[in-house]
Design a protein around this motif. Structure first.
Motif, PDB file in Angstrom:
ATOM      1  N   PRO A 201       3.813  -3.754   2.355  1.00 46.38           N
ATOM      2  CA  PRO A 201       3.897  -5.221   2.261  1.00 46.38           C
ATOM      3  C   PRO A 201       5.187  -5.746   2.942  1.00 46.38           C
ATOM      4  CG  PRO A 201       3.467  -4.237   0.226  1.00 46.38           C
ATOM      5  CD  PRO A 201       3.684  -3.068   1.041  1.00 46.38           C
ATOM      6  N   ASP A 202       5.415  -6.758   3.593  1.00 47.95           N
ATOM      7  CA  ASP A 202       6.377  -7.250   4.450  1.00 47.95           C
ATOM      8  C   ASP A 202       7.207  -8.383   3.247  1.00 47.95           C
ATOM      9  OD1 ASP A 202       4.983  -9.600   4.403  1.00 47.95           O
ATOM     10  OD2 ASP A 202       4.734  -9.716   6.606  1.00 47.95           O
ATOM     11  N   ALA A 203       8.118  -8.766   3.618  1.00 47.95           N
ATOM     12  CA  ALA A 203       8.984  -9.816   2.892  1.00 47.95           C
ATOM     13  C   ALA A 203       7.941 -10.859   2.252  1.00 47.95           C
ATOM     14  CB  ALA A 203      10.097 -10.487   3.402  1.00 47.95           C
ATOM     15  N   GLN A 204       7.215 -11.235   3.048  1.00 49.78           N
ATOM     16  CA  GLN A 204       6.190 -12.432   2.545  1.00 49.78           C
ATOM     17  C   GLN A 204       4.928 -11.808   1.693  1.00 49.78           C
ATOM     18  OE1 GLN A 204       7.324 -12.376   5.840  1.00 49.78           O
ATOM     19  NE2 GLN A 204       9.012 -13.368   5.047  1.00 49.78           N
ATOM     20  N   ASN A 205       4.921 -10.373   1.474  1.00 42.97           N
ATOM     21  CA  ASN A 205       3.747  -9.847   0.787  1.00 42.97           C
ATOM     22  C   ASN A 205       2.482  -9.810   1.475  1.00 42.97           C
ATOM     23  OD1 ASN A 205       3.665  -8.125  -1.479  1.00 42.97           O
ATOM     24  ND2 ASN A 205       2.117  -9.699  -2.257  1.00 42.97           N
ATOM     25  N   GLY A 223       7.730   1.889  -1.064  1.00 45.02           N
ATOM     26  CA  GLY A 223       7.192   0.333  -1.062  1.00 45.02           C
ATOM     27  C   GLY A 223       5.808   0.489  -0.194  1.00 45.02           C
ATOM     28  N   CYS A 224       5.163   1.622   0.184  1.00 46.09           N
ATOM     29  CA  CYS A 224       4.101   1.996   0.973  1.00 46.09           C
ATOM     30  C   CYS A 224       3.106   2.472   0.186  1.00 46.09           C
ATOM     31  CB  CYS A 224       4.432   2.616   2.400  1.00 46.09           C
ATOM     32  SG  CYS A 224       5.499   1.784   3.548  1.00 46.09           S
ATOM     33  N   ALA A 225       1.775   2.302   0.492  1.00 48.08           N
ATOM     34  CA  ALA A 225       0.403   3.213  -0.190  1.00 48.08           C
ATOM     35  C   ALA A 225      -0.161   3.761   1.036  1.00 48.08           C
ATOM     36  CB  ALA A 225      -0.292   2.094  -0.932  1.00 48.08           C
ATOM     37  N   ASP A 226      -0.349   4.973   0.655  1.00 47.03           N
ATOM     38  CA  ASP A 226      -1.358   5.830   1.567  1.00 47.03           C
ATOM     39  C   ASP A 226      -2.776   5.200   1.432  1.00 47.03           C
ATOM     40  OD1 ASP A 226      -0.009   8.284   2.541  1.00 47.03           O
ATOM     41  OD2 ASP A 226       0.792   8.113   0.370  1.00 47.03           O
ATOM     42  N   GLU A 227      -3.425   5.199   2.757  1.00 51.83           N
ATOM     43  CA  GLU A 227      -4.709   4.674   2.907  1.00 51.83           C
ATOM     44  C   GLU A 227      -5.597   5.235   3.828  1.00 51.83           C
ATOM     45  OE1 GLU A 227      -6.206   2.352   0.965  1.00 51.83           O
ATOM     46  OE2 GLU A 227      -4.746   1.496  -0.084  1.00 51.83           O
ATOM     47  N   THR A 228      -6.766   5.416   3.525  1.00 55.36           N
ATOM     48  CA  THR A 228      -7.780   5.663   4.777  1.00 55.36           C
ATOM     49  C   THR A 228      -8.530   4.445   4.798  1.00 55.36           C
ATOM     50  OG1 THR A 228      -9.513   6.918   3.170  1.00 55.36           O
ATOM     51  CG2 THR A 228      -7.843   8.038   4.369  1.00 55.36           C
TER      52      THR A 228
END
Length: 239
Positions: A201-205, A223-228
Motif C-alpha cells: 500500500p502507498d500513502a493513500q492506501n 508493509g507488503c504482502a506476498d501474493e500470487t
C-alpha cells in the motif's frame, strides 16, 4: 505450478488414498488427480477450469465429473453472480486477481481507471481485462491498450520492482501464464520464483503491485504482502 510454498503441499498421498487439501491447496480441475475435499473451514472453489482451490468459507459447491478430464478429480459449480456489477468479460481476455489474504479477490487494474499510471489491486466492480500478447501484458482500457511496465532494477540491493501501465510497450521482461498464474521474467534478473508478487500500500492506501525479487513468503518487505495473482475467466468479476 499452482502451489503456495508457504502453506505446504496439498493432497499428500496417505495409506492409498489422498488426504484433504489444506487451506489454499488445489482441490480439483481438469487433469487433477489429487485430493478433492478441503480441511474444515475451507471450501473447494473454482478459480478456472484447470484449477480449484481450498479457500476460506466460500460458496457451496457440488462435485461432479468434468468432461474431458482424463486425470479424474472433481469440479465444482461455478459462481456467476457478480459483486458490484463488473463489466462482462470479453472473449479472449481474462480478469487477474489475488487469491490469498489479505487481498483475497482484489482485481488488477489502474490506480486511475483505464489510465496509464500505477498498477494496483482493487475492487471487482472496477476489474480490468487482460491479454498476454508476445510477452506483453496488455490491459484493454476504454479502447486503448495499456502495457505493463516493470521498473528497472537500480542495483542488487533492490528487492521489489514496481509495475505500472503505459501506452508504450515494454522493452524488457516477459509476461506469461503458468497454468492460470501470472509470471514475469527477465534474463538479466535472477528470481527464486517467477510467480512471486508483492502488494504494498502507498500513502493513500492504494494497493500497488510489485515484482518480488526475493523468496516467496520469506523476508517480505515491511508493509507488503506476498501474493500470487491468477487469471479468472468467469463472466463477471466476483468478490
Amino acid at each position: 505450478m499452482y502451489s503456495k510454498r508457504a502453506i505446504g503441499v496439498a493432497g499428500l498421498f496417505m495409506g492409498g488414498a489422498y488426504a484433504q487439501s489444506g487451506l489454499y491447496g488445489q482441490c480439483g480441475g481438469i487433469g487433477w488427480s489429487g485430493a478433492t475435499t478441503c480441511v474444515s473451514g475451507a471450501t473447494c472453489t473454482v478459480v478456472n477450469d484447470w484449477y480449484y482451490q481450498c479457500l476460506p468459507g466460500g460458496p457451496s459447491t457440488t462435485p461432479s465429473s468434468p468432461p474431458g478430464n482424463p486425470g479424474g478429480g472433481t469440479t465444482t459449480t461455478r459462481t456467476t453472480t457478480a459483486s458490484g456489477g463488473s463489466a462482462t468479460l470479453v472473449p479472449g481476455y481474462s480478469f487477474i486477481r489475488a487469491v490469498e489474504a489479505p487481498n483475497f479477490h482484489k482485481y488488477l487494474q489502474s490506480e486511475v481507471l483505464t489510465k496509464a499510471g500505477d498498477a494496483v489491486l482493487g475492487e471487482p466492480t472496477n476489474a480490468a481485462q487482460f491479454q498476454i500478447v508476445s510477452g506483453q501484458l496488455v490491459q484493454s482500457a476504454a479502447g486503448t491498450s495499456l502495457y505493463a511496465i516493470v521498473e528497472p532494477r537500480a542495483n542488487s540491493t533492490v528487492v521489489k520492482l514496481k509495475v505500472s501501465w503505459s501506452t508504450t510497450a515494454a522493452t524488457s521482461g516477459t509476461f506469461t501464464w503458468a497454468g492460470d498464474t501470472l509470471e514475469w521474467s527477465n534474463p538479466s534478473i535472477s528470481r527464486p520464483q517467477n510467480n512471486a508478487w508483492l502488494i504494498c500500500p502507498d500513502a493513500q492506501n492504494h494497493l500497488d503491485l510489485y515484482v518480488n525479487l526475493g523468496p516467496y513468503s520469506y523476508m517480505t518487505p515491511a508493509g507488503c504482502a506476498d501474493e500470487t495473482i491468477h487469471a479468472y475467466t468467469g463472466q463477471t468479476a466476483t468478490a
